[in-house]
Motif scaffolding. Structure first.
Motif, PDB file in Angstrom:
ATOM      1  N   THR A  31       0.840  -1.201   0.000  1.00 20.75           N
ATOM      2  CA  THR A  31       0.000   0.000   0.000  1.00 20.75           C
ATOM      3  C   THR A  31       0.875   1.252   0.000  1.00 20.75           C
ATOM      4  O   THR A  31       1.799   1.366   0.817  1.00 20.75           O
ATOM      5  CB  THR A  31      -0.911   0.034   1.250  1.00 20.75           C
ATOM      6  N   ALA A 270      -0.356  -8.797 -11.243  1.00 25.39           N
ATOM      7  CA  ALA A 270      -1.530  -8.532 -10.400  1.00 25.39           C
ATOM      8  C   ALA A 270      -2.465  -9.740 -10.306  1.00 25.39           C
ATOM      9  O   ALA A 270      -2.654 -10.478 -11.272  1.00 25.39           O
ATOM     10  CB  ALA A 270      -2.295  -7.333 -10.955  1.00 25.39           C
ATOM     11  N   VAL A 272      -5.930 -11.129 -10.481  1.00 29.59           N
ATOM     12  CA  VAL A 272      -7.193 -10.680 -11.085  1.00 29.59           C
ATOM     13  C   VAL A 272      -8.262 -11.774 -11.033  1.00 29.59           C
ATOM     14  O   VAL A 272      -9.186 -11.794 -11.843  1.00 29.59           O
ATOM     15  CB  VAL A 272      -6.980 -10.211 -12.548  1.00 29.59           C
ATOM     16  N   TYR A 275     -12.717 -11.910 -11.883  1.00 27.09           N
ATOM     17  CA  TYR A 275     -13.242 -10.895 -12.799  1.00 27.09           C
ATOM     18  C   TYR A 275     -13.573 -11.467 -14.181  1.00 27.09           C
ATOM     19  O   TYR A 275     -13.921 -10.734 -15.101  1.00 27.09           O
ATOM     20  CB  TYR A 275     -12.242  -9.738 -12.945  1.00 27.09           C
ATOM     21  N   CYS A 454      -0.855   1.277 -16.804  1.00 27.54           N
ATOM     22  CA  CYS A 454      -0.488   2.142 -15.686  1.00 27.54           C
ATOM     23  C   CYS A 454       0.186   3.386 -16.251  1.00 27.54           C
ATOM     24  O   CYS A 454       0.395   3.500 -17.461  1.00 27.54           O
ATOM     25  CB  CYS A 454       0.410   1.425 -14.696  1.00 27.54           C
ATOM     26  N   LYS A 459      -4.966   7.244 -16.240  1.00 30.10           N
ATOM     27  CA  LYS A 459      -5.961   7.937 -15.406  1.00 30.10           C
ATOM     28  C   LYS A 459      -6.995   8.672 -16.256  1.00 30.10           C
ATOM     29  O   LYS A 459      -7.935   9.253 -15.733  1.00 30.10           O
ATOM     30  CB  LYS A 459      -5.249   8.921 -14.470  1.00 30.10           C
ATOM     31  N   VAL A 476      -7.096  -3.820 -17.879  1.00 29.34           N
ATOM     32  CA  VAL A 476      -7.096  -3.887 -16.420  1.00 29.34           C
ATOM     33  C   VAL A 476      -6.344  -2.672 -15.887  1.00 29.34           C
ATOM     34  O   VAL A 476      -5.237  -2.371 -16.342  1.00 29.34           O
ATOM     35  CB  VAL A 476      -6.414  -5.183 -15.927  1.00 29.34           C
ATOM     36  N   SER A 478      -4.824  -0.905 -12.351  1.00 29.86           N
ATOM     37  CA  SER A 478      -4.419  -1.256 -10.999  1.00 29.86           C
ATOM     38  C   SER A 478      -5.215  -0.456  -9.978  1.00 29.86           C
ATOM     39  O   SER A 478      -5.474   0.736 -10.164  1.00 29.86           O
ATOM     40  CB  SER A 478      -2.925  -0.972 -10.830  1.00 29.86           C
ATOM     41  N   LYS A 479      -5.577  -1.116  -8.891  1.00 28.80           N
ATOM     42  CA  LYS A 479      -6.218  -0.412  -7.778  1.00 28.80           C
ATOM     43  C   LYS A 479      -5.250   0.626  -7.222  1.00 28.80           C
ATOM     44  O   LYS A 479      -5.640   1.704  -6.810  1.00 28.80           O
ATOM     45  CB  LYS A 479      -6.596  -1.440  -6.699  1.00 28.80           C
ATOM     46  N   GLU A 480      -3.976   0.278  -7.233  1.00 29.27           N
ATOM     47  CA  GLU A 480      -2.930   1.211  -6.808  1.00 29.27           C
ATOM     48  C   GLU A 480      -2.456   1.955  -8.048  1.00 29.27           C
ATOM     49  O   GLU A 480      -1.757   1.402  -8.885  1.00 29.27           O
ATOM     50  CB  GLU A 480      -1.772   0.440  -6.153  1.00 29.27           C
ATOM     51  N   VAL A 481      -2.877   3.235  -8.173  1.00 25.26           N
ATOM     52  CA  VAL A 481      -2.619   3.961  -9.423  1.00 25.26           C
ATOM     53  C   VAL A 481      -1.129   4.244  -9.635  1.00 25.26           C
ATOM     54  O   VAL A 481      -0.682   4.423 -10.758  1.00 25.26           O
ATOM     55  CB  VAL A 481      -3.419   5.286  -9.505  1.00 25.26           C
ATOM     56  N   SER A 483       1.628   2.633 -10.013  1.00 23.66           N
ATOM     57  CA  SER A 483       2.258   1.328 -10.250  1.00 23.66           C
ATOM     58  C   SER A 483       3.770   1.429 -10.441  1.00 23.66           C
ATOM     59  O   SER A 483       4.519   0.523 -10.076  1.00 23.66           O
ATOM     60  CB  SER A 483       1.636   0.661 -11.474  1.00 23.66           C
TER      61      SER A 483
END
Length: 507
Positions: A31, A270, A272, A275, A454, A459, A476, A478-481, A483
């Motif tokens: 995180t 990642a 996944v 999904y 990424c 974005k 896809v 990433s939840k964590e932008v 990367s």
């Protein structure tokens, strides 16, 4: 009974992009808990010449790192990883900056990756048809280091070439600055310098292109000690670097990655599951990581070497240890979109309207396209407007740096509608370029079914949607932008010894 909370382990990732330096503090669970950024200078003394300052870049690294670690117990920070653009840094034998320009301005000692000054040099290198070229798609790019080195020898022989002590790829300069150790990363030397992971440097190549001086000194100037990405460098942070960065002396510093490769590392592995994506329960080789910023890079891995015409590689262990990497790319994507939008006569109106609505110019353009699309999907708005996007030459798969950009279907309209349409057509052209790269990789033997995006342009929802529509592949995000920063921090985590390998860190 009072129980103290177990300390969390942290890692610092530092990313040097084309126009800014960013840092992140990442915890052991992956995180991003803090991040900061700072712009860096670019000089363009003449067309196609782009230069930077290693001192300016290092100062920015120190500034952003101090910001992200502020307030954190220093004993919990375990490792540092760097990534950067593959720009060329030149220093003398005392490690002082050396001018890469005719003006003799020593602080401008970096030839940027996107610099195209070495056109005649790269043409002569490619004319040799040396066997090392088969590992860069058959044709070397002007953005790689051998043509830049040859340009320096031929144009700045006395002022720079003769005085140069070391030529670093920027990611390796940063690990040297942090540790005092001149070791190079396998990623940089394999991808940009013609080093091979099995045979090392090829003397015959350097002699054939006129850089035999590098062979004579046993490659001291370009690196004769090579580490795998994520391996610890030396004894960690030197006292001086630790003070500069605001970190404890001696913490682990990792062998670095090129920025796109850090982004690829941050997303390609990642999880996944659930999904219903075509890559689920498929090997990692079914994925392509696309890092979209000033330029775009398309990173695909394979278990055996795949030679793709016009696509860089195959490079062994340059991104994911044990796998071969092919790297497609577009030299100008974010820079091209910015160029097209800001150069339009309606740009001041766009700026004004975006400011009034408290949105970025691109968010405003996306919403404006939604307003004018009427009943058809937004992509159909450009049925009569077409862009050829190679304003800065074609990197992949045509490998023609002489190509120029083109717009077909212009009218006399000068308003915001027309600006929105040319913006859309430019994004579509970039997505069509990606499709061309993917089709070329697949024709050579890759089996790709999912894109992992990424970088800054990921974005932008319109950019993402056009890539999904035009390639016909799920995208896809990433939840964590961040990367790329995550990829850099993974290196630091690996170097610290807290994780057994890069694969374990990035899983």
């Amino acid at each position: 009974m009072h129980s103290e909370k177990a300390p969390v382990k942290y890692y610092v990732g530092i990313d040097v992009g084309s126009a800014s330096v960013r840092a992140a503090l990442v915890d052991e669970f992956g995180t991003v808990v803090a991040h900061a950024d700072q712009p860096i200078q670019i000089w363009e003394p003449q067309p196609d010449h782009y230069e930077q300052s290693s001192a300016d870049i290092w100062a920015a690294c120190c500034s952003v790192t101090k910001k992200v670690v502020c307030g954190v117990d220093a004993s919990w920070i375990r490792g540092v990883g760097f990534d950067a653009t593959c720009s060329l840094v030149v220093v003398d034998k005392q490690f002082q900056p050396l001018a890469v320009n005719c003006e003799g301005q020593n602080y401008r000692n970096v030839i940027m990756w996107m610099d195209h000054r070495a056109v005649s040099q790269v043409e002569r290198i490619n004319a040799t048809q040396h066997r090392v070229l088969s590992y860069v798609g058959g044709v070397m790019s002007v953005e790689m280091q051998p043509p830049k080195l040859l340009w320096i020898k031929e144009n700045l022989h006395e002022s720079c070439w003769d005085k140069a002590g070391y030529f670093f790829d920027l990611p390796d300069f940063l690990s040297w600055k942090a540790t005092g150790v001149t070791a190079r990363s396998l990623c940089t030397v394999v991808c940009k310098w013609t080093y091979t992971s099995d045979g090392g440097w090829d003397d015959s190549f350097w002699k054939m292109i006129g850089l035999e001086d590098l062979v004579k000194d046993k490659y001291e100037r370009i690196g004769n000690h090579v580490l795998s990405p994520g391996e610890p460098v030396g004894k960690g942070l030197t006292p001086e670097a630790a003070k500069d960065l605001g970190l404890p002396e001696g913490i682990a510093v990792a062998a670095s990655l090129i920025d796109a490769h850090a982004g690829g590392l941050g997303v390609i592995g990642a999880d996944v599951k659930g999904y219903n994506l075509p890559c689920e329960n498929q090997p990692i080789t079914s994925r392509v990581a696309m890092i979209c910023g000033t330029s775009s890079c398309h990173m695909g891995v394979s278990e055996t070497p795949i030679f793709v015409p016009g696509v860089w590689g195959p490079y062994f262990s340059a991104m994911v240890p044990g796998l071969w990497l092919n790297e497609g790319g577009q030299s100008a994507t974010g820079k091209l979109i910015d160029h097209v939008v800001r150069g339009h006569v309606a740009f001041p109106e766009l700026q004004s309207r975006a400011a009034t609505s408290a949105h970025s110019i691109y968010t405003y353009l996306n919403s404006h396209l939604d307003v004018i699309k009427k009943s058809l999907p937004v992509g159909f708005l450009t049925v009569d407007l077409h862009v050829w996007p190679d304003f800065h030459g074609n990197r992949s798969p045509l490998t023609d740096l002489t190509l120029k950009g083109m717009v077909v279907g212009l009218t006399l309209s000068r308003g915001l509608d027309e600006l929105a349409l040319i913006y859309l057509a430019t994004i579509q052209a970039i997505a069509l370029g990606t499709r061309h790269i993917l089709e070329t990789m697949q024709a050579a033997g890759h089996h790709i079914n999912t894109l992992f995006l990424c970088g800054g342009l990921s974005k932008n929802p319109l950019f993402v949607q056009m890539h999904a529509d035009i390639t016909g592949k799920p995208v896809v995000l990433s939840k964590e932008v961040e990367s790329v920063l995550l990829g850099a921090a993974i290196l630091g985590a690996c170097a610290s010894g807290d994780f057994a390998s890069i694969q374990v860190c990035s899983a």
